[in-house]
Design a protein around this motif. Structure first.
Motif, PDB file in Angstrom:
ATOM      1  N   ILE A  36       4.872 105.866  29.684  1.00  0.00           N
ATOM      2  CA  ILE A  36       4.754 105.152  30.949  1.00  0.00           C
ATOM      3  C   ILE A  36       4.007 106.049  31.935  1.00  0.00           C
ATOM      4  N   PRO A  37       2.930 105.555  32.534  1.00  0.00           N
ATOM      5  CA  PRO A  37       2.238 106.379  33.534  1.00  0.00           C
ATOM      6  C   PRO A  37       3.085 106.492  34.799  1.00  0.00           C
ATOM      7  N   GLU A  65      -1.334 108.965  48.342  1.00  0.00           N
ATOM      8  CA  GLU A  65      -2.191 108.764  47.179  1.00  0.00           C
ATOM      9  C   GLU A  65      -1.398 108.090  46.051  1.00  0.00           C
ATOM     10  N   ALA A  66      -0.161 108.558  45.867  1.00  0.00           N
ATOM     11  CA  ALA A  66       0.681 108.018  44.801  1.00  0.00           C
ATOM     12  C   ALA A  66       1.021 106.557  45.059  1.00  0.00           C
ATOM     13  N   MET A  67       1.321 106.242  46.316  1.00  0.00           N
ATOM     14  CA  MET A  67       1.672 104.858  46.623  1.00  0.00           C
ATOM     15  C   MET A  67       0.477 103.936  46.395  1.00  0.00           C
ATOM     16  N   LYS A  68      -0.704 104.462  46.710  1.00  0.00           N
ATOM     17  CA  LYS A  68      -1.913 103.657  46.491  1.00  0.00           C
ATOM     18  C   LYS A  68      -2.072 103.372  45.000  1.00  0.00           C
ATOM     19  N   ALA A  69      -1.816 104.388  44.188  1.00  0.00           N
ATOM     20  CA  ALA A  69      -1.915 104.207  42.739  1.00  0.00           C
ATOM     21  C   ALA A  69      -0.889 103.190  42.244  1.00  0.00           C
ATOM     22  N   MET A  70       0.295 103.213  42.869  1.00  0.00           N
ATOM     23  CA  MET A  70       1.316 102.263  42.441  1.00  0.00           C
ATOM     24  C   MET A  70       0.901 100.839  42.835  1.00  0.00           C
ATOM     25  N   GLN A  76      -1.641 101.418  38.728  1.00  0.00           N
ATOM     26  CA  GLN A  76      -2.071 102.481  37.813  1.00  0.00           C
ATOM     27  C   GLN A  76      -0.884 103.307  37.335  1.00  0.00           C
ATOM     28  N   VAL A  77       0.163 103.350  38.143  1.00  0.00           N
ATOM     29  CA  VAL A  77       1.387 104.029  37.716  1.00  0.00           C
ATOM     30  C   VAL A  77       2.557 103.079  37.956  1.00  0.00           C
ATOM     31  N   ASN A  78       3.609 103.267  37.189  1.00  0.00           N
ATOM     32  CA  ASN A  78       4.774 102.393  37.339  1.00  0.00           C
ATOM     33  C   ASN A  78       5.850 102.985  38.229  1.00  0.00           C
ATOM     34  N   GLY A  79       5.691 104.237  38.573  1.00  0.00           N
ATOM     35  CA  GLY A  79       6.699 104.848  39.419  1.00  0.00           C
ATOM     36  C   GLY A  79       6.168 106.137  40.014  1.00  0.00           C
ATOM     37  N   VAL A  80       6.895 106.643  41.000  1.00  0.00           N
ATOM     38  CA  VAL A  80       6.485 107.879  41.653  1.00  0.00           C
ATOM     39  C   VAL A  80       7.705 108.795  41.733  1.00  0.00           C
ATOM     40  N   VAL A  81       7.551 110.031  41.283  1.00  0.00           N
ATOM     41  CA  VAL A  81       8.593 111.037  41.472  1.00  0.00           C
ATOM     42  C   VAL A  81       8.105 111.961  42.580  1.00  0.00           C
ATOM     43  N   TRP A  82       8.946 112.138  43.565  1.00  0.00           N
ATOM     44  CA  TRP A  82       8.475 112.803  44.778  1.00  0.00           C
ATOM     45  C   TRP A  82       9.411 113.952  45.144  1.00  0.00           C
ATOM     46  N   ILE A 106      15.682 114.233  45.050  1.00  0.00           N
ATOM     47  CA  ILE A 106      14.447 114.003  44.312  1.00  0.00           C
ATOM     48  C   ILE A 106      14.260 112.497  44.386  1.00  0.00           C
ATOM     49  N   SER A 107      13.149 112.061  44.948  1.00  0.00           N
ATOM     50  CA  SER A 107      12.999 110.616  45.108  1.00  0.00           C
ATOM     51  C   SER A 107      12.279 110.021  43.921  1.00  0.00           C
ATOM     52  N   LEU A 108      12.813 108.902  43.450  1.00  0.00           N
ATOM     53  CA  LEU A 108      12.107 108.129  42.431  1.00  0.00           C
ATOM     54  C   LEU A 108      11.837 106.762  43.024  1.00  0.00           C
ATOM     55  N   LEU A 109      10.568 106.403  43.120  1.00  0.00           N
ATOM     56  CA  LEU A 109      10.212 105.067  43.575  1.00  0.00           C
ATOM     57  C   LEU A 109       9.653 104.334  42.366  1.00  0.00           C
ATOM     58  N   VAL A 110      10.299 103.225  41.995  1.00  0.00           N
ATOM     59  CA  VAL A 110       9.758 102.488  40.852  1.00  0.00           C
ATOM     60  C   VAL A 110       9.197 101.170  41.335  1.00  0.00           C
TER      61      VAL A 110
END
Lengths: 368, 371
Positions: free
Chosen positions: A46-47, A82-87, A91-97, A114-118
């Motif tokens: 999973i990206p 940048e990560a949110m734009k990719a989501m 392009q990605v299914n989640g962001v670990v921040w 540790i934040s995980l945004l899916v």
């Protein structure tokens, strides 16, 4: 004798229009290949975007867990924007921040987040991602604790075993399930048009003046297609076992027996559609509507029946595929479990009797 | 002008062919509505009332607390308290319970003395997706238990927290994902019902040859055959859309213009495929088979129930031929993310190409029977 002649006539009709043979042999192969190779609920690779605002040894170790995991392809990004734009662009299914003050708070024992945004659009995948991230995180906690001599206290831990399918291959349950869909289609498609066709072409009236009885007409319509359909079943069975390596833990005879019961029910459903519709056009339309989607969605093959609201669960009892899926999944993965086999087989027999009963009544009426 | 009125006449005739028969009318109108309601409730990956059994060998308070949490969960229903481990196998084999929670003897004692305790969860893997989801729910419950236990027993806090948030669908309701998908599913089915048999039926009856010797050009026939599909598809699509918003209360955050442009292109592609299948066949039996040979793979490979990303690369390439794949993205992202045209643009043009190619092929096959 009369029956024999009638069966012969039906058989000749099957041979003349190769579409029946295609239904029995081409359809199962195509569907099994697509399902067996194509369909999987096992999310892997999973990206996922990883944003570390201030890299350090703690964060590096955490991120390494994602690189090692076969479930993720981590993509490093510099800012959360940048990560949110990719989501948003999927392009990605989640962001670990990991925020800037992560390391500092970590050392002060402030339990930094540790934040995980899916991306929650596909809720099922989102939940699976959550589970995997939790796994990576727990691993890291333990390892990191050990290295620093801290005995990490996670009071209750979960040990688990998944029975019948320990490696959780979704193919192992999807392939038996698709056999139920295939057999529904074979049964109904083969017979959905055959009585309607006779009415439409006027040959039914011609048959009415012969001494042939309603029972013989029905039997004559079922026998050749039953043989054809069982051929389709054998083919599906062999493909599942030898091509897709689905384990076969129950006995073949029981599976064969329940498959013939199910095929009879499906053929009965097709003939019933045909008898009631009386025109091929309407019969074909009805069979598109009532065969595939109910067998796909309401049979318990993908969606768990026990999680549906009770009125919907009640409706699923009207779908023959429901009983067959239950038998198939047990026969392939668990073994001969009589407590599952018997009630489901009885249900299939009752449905067959019900379908044939109505067909018989309707056909006889017209014969009068 | 003459051409227009001829095409109009053909369109009227096609509508009559579809709707003049009471049974035919029912088939086109009733099932999509009934199926939306039934499937909308049925097609969910959320777990509710999953039956489970407990085999508890620990008389302490931690075990009781833990079991109470499982019982209190909406996802789980306790069906049995087992007394021995011999009871575990039959209860799972017979599907009387989908999982068994086994708490070993000294769990509470170990926890109270600051140690750890492992609880065993034995899950029925016959449906492995359900099994994975069950494990996730179980872990969630145990995680909460641990948080409170450590807080209440002065064991300090974990070195970090995992803070999970879901975007676009905060409660992760899979219904929000599936029900918009059903719009795509049922529009496809309705369009195929209307188009995939229409030429084959006339071929079988012999009236198609008569149509071909009239002054109507293949393009005119194509328009006449396509318009009813488009009208019925749009009509039912709108109805299903309304039910999705008003009955299932799935929030629509996107633009109707984007959604409807997508729907029109999608219907055109579906009509093209339906008519192409139909005009290649000489009997309705063949057309029915052809319809299914398209419909079933199209649904399965669309990403409706199983994500396209999980498919192997070769199969992923095949999905590019599937119009439903594109419209699913449009309808889902319009609903939940409010995606705009520029984000979705790449979903539009492939459907237009599929539509154009298949419609052209259908017109060509009018005069070139395959079989």
């Amino acid at each position: 004798m009369r029956l024999k002649g009638f069966v012969k006539k039906e058989t000749l009709q099957i041979i003349r229009d190769p579409s029946s043979i295609a239904i029995a042999f081409v359809l199962p192969i195509i569907l099994l290949l697509i399902f067996g190779y194509g369909v999987s609920l096992d999310a892997k690779r999973i990206p996922i975007a990883v944003v570390v605002e201030k890299p350090g040894p703690e964060t590096n170790q955490f991120i390494a867990g994602f690189r090692r995991s076969e479930y993720f392809i981590p993509k490093h990004m510099r800012t959360i924007q940048e990560a949110m734009k990719a989501m948003k662009k999927a392009q990605v299914n989640g962001v670990v921040w990991l925020r800037e003050n992560f390391a500092r708070e970590y050392h002060r024992k402030d339990s930094p987040p540790i934040s995980l945004l899916v991306n929650g659009v596909d809720a099922n995948t989102a939940k699976i991602i959550e589970g995997y991230v939790q796994g990576v995180w727990l691993n890291w906690l333990e390892q990191h604790g050990l290295q620093n001599g801290i005995h990490l206290k996670i009071p209750v831990q979960v040990g688990y075993r998944i029975w019948y399918n320990p490696e959780v291959r979704s193919r192992n349950y999807l392939v038996p399930g698709i056999i139920a869909v295939i057999m529904t289609l074979i049964g109904a498609l083969l017979t959905a048009l055959v009585i309607a066709r006779e009415w439409e072409r006027g040959t039914m009236e011609a048959m009415l003046v012969t001494p042939i009885t309603a029972r013989e007409i029905i039997l004559g319509k079922i026998i050749p297609y039953f043989i054809l359909g069982m051929g389709g079943f054998m083919l599906s069975f062999l493909v599942s076992i030898f091509l897709f390596n689905v384990p076969m833990r129950g006995s073949f005879l029981l599976l064969l027996g329940s498959s013939s019961l199910f095929l009879l029910a499906s053929l009965g459903m097709g003939l019933l559609i045909s008898t009631l519709a009386k025109s091929q056009f309407v019969a074909a339309q009805v069979s598109i509507v009532v065969t595939f989607l109910p067998a796909f969605i309401l049979s318990g093959f993908i969606f768990e029946i026990s999680s549906m609201p009770w009125p919907i669960q009640a409706i699923t009892h009207l779908i023959p595929a429901r009983y067959y899926v239950s038998i198939l999944q047990s026969a392939f993965l668990a073994g001969d479990i009589w407590k599952i086999f018997i009630p489901n087989a009885v249900a299939l027999i009752l449905m067959t009797i019900f379908f044939i009963g109505i067909i018989h009544k309707k056909t006889r009426k017209r014969l009068d | 002008m003459r051409v227009m009125s001829r095409i109009m006449a053909l369109i009227v005739k096609e509508f009559l062919a579809l709707l003049k028969d009471r049974k035919g009318r029912l088939v086109i109108i009733l099932p999509p509505i009934a199926q939306l309601i039934v499937f909308g409730y049925a097609a969910t990956f959320d777990l509710n009332h999953v039956k489970f059994a407990v085999f508890n060998e620990d008389r302490g308070i931690a075990a009781r607390d833990l079991i109470a949490r499982f019982e209190g969960s909406k996802a789980f229903d306790l069906v049995a308290n087992l007394q021995s481990d011999q009871q575990i196998t039959p209860i799972i084999d017979n599907r009387d319970a989908l999982f068994v929670l086994h708490i070993g003897q000294d769990c509470t004692r170990k926890l109270l003395s600051g140690g750890q305790c492992t609880v065993q969860v034995l899950v029925d893997g016959r449906n492995s997706n359900t099994a994975l989801l069950i494990l996730n729910y179980v872990r969630e419950i145990i995680y909460r238990f641990n948080e409170e236990w450590t807080a209440n027993h002065g064991l300090g806090t974990l070195p970090s927290r995992l803070d999970i948030r879901a975007w676009f669908n905060p409660n992760l309701e899979s219904r929000w994902f599936i029900v918009p998908g059903i719009i795509a599913l049922l529009s496809l089915v309705v369009t195929l019902i209307v188009t995939s048999l229409s030429v084959a039926r006339e071929r079988e009856a012999g009236t198609f040859d008569q149509l071909l010797v009239t002054p109507l050009r293949p393009v005119d026939i194509l328009v006449g055959k396509a318009v009813p599909g488009l009208v019925i598809g749009l009509f039912e699509g709108t109805f299903i859309l309304l039910l999705t918003v008003l009955w299932f209360r799935v929030p629509f955050t996107g633009s109707l213009l984007v959604l409807y442009s997508g729907l029109v292109l999608y219907l055109m592609a579906a009509i093209g495929i339906g008519l192409m299948i139909s005009s290649m066949c000489s009997t309705q039996q063949q057309a029915l088979l052809g319809g299914f040979l398209f419909l079933v793979p199209a649904v399965i490979l669309s990403g409706f129930a199983t994500p396209i990303e999980n498919m192997p690369p070769v199969v992923q390439k095949i999905t590019y031929l599937d119009p439903m794949r594109y419209f699913l993205v449009i309808v889902r992202r319009s609903f939940l993310e409010g995606a705009s045209l520029d984000v979705l643009f790449n979903q539009f043009w492939p459907m237009a190409i599929i539509g154009l190619v298949t419609l052209a092929a259908a017109a060509w096959f009018f005069r070139h029977k395959v079989y």
